[in-house]
Scaffold this motif. Structure first.
Motif: not given
Length: 58
Positions: A5-6, A9-10, A2-3
């Protein structure tokens, strides 16, 4: 995961913001002259007409 992917996205959002800002700056005519050096190499700024060369004999 998840990190990761975050972070992706950023990075995509930051990239999009920079892309929009660059496109906006290139629309300003006075700013475009200083950033686009290819106009000097192509001879666009010169008002001289070069003679047309015929390459195919007719």
């Amino acid at each position: 995961m998840k990190r990761f992917e975050r972070i992706l996205i950023q990075l995509a959002v930051v990239h999009f913001i920079l892309l929009v800002a660059a496109q906006f700056l290139l629309e300003i005519p006075s700013f475009k002259l200083y950033t686009n050096k290819s106009i000097y190499y192509e001879g666009v700024l010169k008002n001289e007409q070069q003679p047309t060369l015929e390459t195919i004999d007719r």
